[in-house]
Scaffold this motif. Structure first.
Motif, PDB file in Angstrom:
ATOM      1  N   ALA A  13      48.528  28.534  24.587  1.00  0.00           N
ATOM      2  CA  ALA A  13      47.392  27.702  23.976  1.00  0.00           C
ATOM      3  C   ALA A  13      46.754  26.719  25.591  1.00  0.00           C
ATOM      4  N   ALA A  14      48.003  26.833  26.447  1.00  0.00           N
ATOM      5  CA  ALA A  14      47.197  25.925  27.727  1.00  0.00           C
ATOM      6  C   ALA A  14      46.070  26.502  28.155  1.00  0.00           C
ATOM      7  N   LYS A  15      45.910  28.180  28.177  1.00  0.00           N
ATOM      8  CA  LYS A  15      45.334  28.770  28.390  1.00  0.00           C
ATOM      9  C   LYS A  15      43.563  29.126  27.963  1.00  0.00           C
ATOM     10  N   THR A  16      43.138  27.741  26.264  1.00  0.00           N
ATOM     11  CA  THR A  16      42.787  27.603  25.466  1.00  0.00           C
ATOM     12  C   THR A  16      41.495  26.036  26.101  1.00  0.00           C
ATOM     13  N   VAL A  17      42.237  26.255  27.332  1.00  0.00           N
ATOM     14  CA  VAL A  17      41.023  24.894  28.065  1.00  0.00           C
ATOM     15  C   VAL A  17      40.477  25.485  28.590  1.00  0.00           C
ATOM     16  N   VAL A  18      38.573  24.815  28.423  1.00  0.00           N
ATOM     17  CA  VAL A  18      38.296  25.350  28.534  1.00  0.00           C
ATOM     18  C   VAL A  18      37.264  24.849  30.250  1.00  0.00           C
ATOM     19  N   MET A  19      36.819  25.345  31.442  1.00  0.00           N
ATOM     20  CA  MET A  19      37.230  25.056  33.191  1.00  0.00           C
ATOM     21  C   MET A  19      36.025  24.561  33.009  1.00  0.00           C
ATOM     22  N   PRO A  20      35.440  24.056  33.772  1.00  0.00           N
ATOM     23  CA  PRO A  20      33.983  23.594  34.294  1.00  0.00           C
ATOM     24  C   PRO A  20      32.911  24.531  35.035  1.00  0.00           C
ATOM     25  N   ILE A  80      38.786  18.400  39.618  1.00  0.00           N
ATOM     26  CA  ILE A  80      39.478  19.687  38.866  1.00  0.00           C
ATOM     27  C   ILE A  80      40.927  18.808  37.965  1.00  0.00           C
ATOM     28  N   LEU A  81      41.809  18.057  38.534  1.00  0.00           N
ATOM     29  CA  LEU A  81      43.140  17.795  38.066  1.00  0.00           C
ATOM     30  C   LEU A  81      42.721  17.336  37.058  1.00  0.00           C
ATOM     31  N   ASP A  82      41.416  16.193  37.582  1.00  0.00           N
ATOM     32  CA  ASP A  82      41.741  15.319  36.810  1.00  0.00           C
ATOM     33  C   ASP A  82      41.158  15.144  35.482  1.00  0.00           C
ATOM     34  N   GLY A  83      40.418  16.620  35.643  1.00  0.00           N
ATOM     35  CA  GLY A  83      39.930  17.010  34.277  1.00  0.00           C
ATOM     36  C   GLY A  83      40.631  17.610  33.029  1.00  0.00           C
ATOM     37  N   LEU A  84      41.402  17.877  34.112  1.00  0.00           N
ATOM     38  CA  LEU A  84      42.905  18.662  33.121  1.00  0.00           C
ATOM     39  C   LEU A  84      43.733  18.136  32.095  1.00  0.00           C
ATOM     40  N   LEU A  85      43.661  17.024  33.573  1.00  0.00           N
ATOM     41  CA  LEU A  85      44.176  15.658  33.283  1.00  0.00           C
ATOM     42  C   LEU A  85      44.617  14.804  31.605  1.00  0.00           C
ATOM     43  N   GLY A  89      39.153  16.225  25.115  1.00  0.00           N
ATOM     44  CA  GLY A  89      37.709  16.748  25.461  1.00  0.00           C
ATOM     45  C   GLY A  89      38.034  18.324  25.498  1.00  0.00           C
ATOM     46  N   PRO A  90      36.940  19.149  25.775  1.00  0.00           N
ATOM     47  CA  PRO A  90      37.575  20.472  26.085  1.00  0.00           C
ATOM     48  C   PRO A  90      38.176  20.996  27.088  1.00  0.00           C
ATOM     49  N   GLY A  91      38.025  20.088  28.422  1.00  0.00           N
ATOM     50  CA  GLY A  91      38.717  20.360  29.688  1.00  0.00           C
ATOM     51  C   GLY A  91      40.606  19.410  30.039  1.00  0.00           C
ATOM     52  N   SER A  92      40.329  18.686  28.447  1.00  0.00           N
ATOM     53  CA  SER A  92      42.088  18.749  28.462  1.00  0.00           C
ATOM     54  C   SER A  92      42.854  19.652  27.621  1.00  0.00           C
ATOM     55  N   LEU A  93      43.585  19.744  29.057  1.00  0.00           N
ATOM     56  CA  LEU A  93      45.419  20.110  28.786  1.00  0.00           C
ATOM     57  C   LEU A  93      46.016  19.785  27.502  1.00  0.00           C
ATOM     58  N   LYS A  94      46.121  18.498  27.092  1.00  0.00           N
ATOM     59  CA  LYS A  94      46.515  18.124  25.982  1.00  0.00           C
ATOM     60  C   LYS A  94      45.758  18.085  24.930  1.00  0.00           C
ATOM     61  N   THR A  95      44.206  18.854  25.108  1.00  0.00           N
ATOM     62  CA  THR A  95      43.345  18.791  23.313  1.00  0.00           C
ATOM     63  C   THR A  95      43.764  20.232  22.956  1.00  0.00           C
ATOM     64  N   ALA A  96      43.959  21.006  24.444  1.00  0.00           N
ATOM     65  CA  ALA A  96      44.095  22.799  24.005  1.00  0.00           C
ATOM     66  C   ALA A  96      45.696  23.070  23.896  1.00  0.00           C
ATOM     67  N   ILE A  97      46.105  22.390  24.061  1.00  0.00           N
ATOM     68  CA  ILE A  97      47.595  22.392  23.875  1.00  0.00           C
ATOM     69  C   ILE A  97      48.019  22.221  22.555  1.00  0.00           C
ATOM     70  N   GLU A  98      47.766  20.652  22.504  1.00  0.00           N
ATOM     71  CA  GLU A  98      47.932  19.935  20.682  1.00  0.00           C
ATOM     72  C   GLU A  98      47.450  20.914  19.680  1.00  0.00           C
ATOM     73  N   ARG A  99      45.719  21.398  19.804  1.00  0.00           N
ATOM     74  CA  ARG A  99      45.451  22.624  19.129  1.00  0.00           C
ATOM     75  C   ARG A  99      46.598  23.773  18.609  1.00  0.00           C
ATOM     76  N   ALA A 100      47.142  24.187  19.282  1.00  0.00           N
ATOM     77  CA  ALA A 100      48.468  24.746  18.515  1.00  0.00           C
ATOM     78  C   ALA A 100      49.080  24.174  17.326  1.00  0.00           C
ATOM     79  N   ARG A 101      49.331  23.093  17.286  1.00  0.00           N
ATOM     80  CA  ARG A 101      50.138  22.296  16.120  1.00  0.00           C
ATOM     81  C   ARG A 101      49.111  23.139  15.257  1.00  0.00           C
ATOM     82  N   GLY A 102      48.497  23.457  14.509  1.00  0.00           N
ATOM     83  CA  GLY A 102      47.695  24.397  13.071  1.00  0.00           C
ATOM     84  C   GLY A 102      47.365  22.965  12.591  1.00  0.00           C
ATOM     85  N   ALA A 103      47.059  23.457  11.543  1.00  0.00           N
ATOM     86  CA  ALA A 103      46.445  22.388  10.255  1.00  0.00           C
ATOM     87  C   ALA A 103      47.824  21.581   9.650  1.00  0.00           C
TER      88      ALA A 103
END
Length: 150
Positions: A13-20, A80-85, A89-103
């Protein structure tokens, strides 16, 4: 819950984060590794609270994950680290990981858990892995799931 599978699913799930633009794609593993290719996310320590409901109905697990970036340029690494944390947003690890919660009504992590939530960021500092220093921070991922499965 199958802890090893859950760890791998969080990393995926973390791999789906969008990097700058101009930044390497995030690498991720469900385990601590000696071979870091930055930026890198991994699932490390965890604590389990067993038997949250009767007859092994639910366990709660807090995974301590880390994200590491290069120290070659401290300012760009921190950006870069601040964006991931960031919290969204698309560069947020929180957003990427929580997308794996499913519908709503679906299980998290492709059916491996009941639910998950990224709850905290901490320990923004330098980390050493295999003799190399990186800038990084820890994220806490709270996962709940059936206790009776392995």
């Amino acid at each position: 819950m199958d802890i090893f599978a859950v760890r791998g699913a969080i990393a995926n799930a973390a791999k789906t984060v969008v990097m700058p633009a101009g930044t390497a794609k995030l690498t991720a593993t469900g385990y601590a590794t000696d071979a870091v290719t930055t930026p890198h996310f991994y699932v490390g320590d965890y604590t389990i609270d067993f038997d949250k409901t009767f007859k092994r109905g639910q366990d709660d697990i807090e995974f301590t994950c880390a994200v590491l970036v290069s120290r070659s340029d401290d300012l760009s690494g921190q950006k870069i680290l601040d964006g991931l944390l960031s919290g969204s947003g698309p560069g947020s690890l929180k957003t990427a990981i929580e997308r794996a919660r499913g519908a709503p009504g679906q299980y998290a992590l492709g059916g491996l858990a009941d639910d998950l939530h990224v709850t905290r960021v901490q320990s923004y500092r330098f980390y050493e892995v295999a003799g190399t220093q990186y800038l990084g921070a820890e994220l806490t991922v709270y996962v709940i799931g059936e206790g009776g499965t392995s």
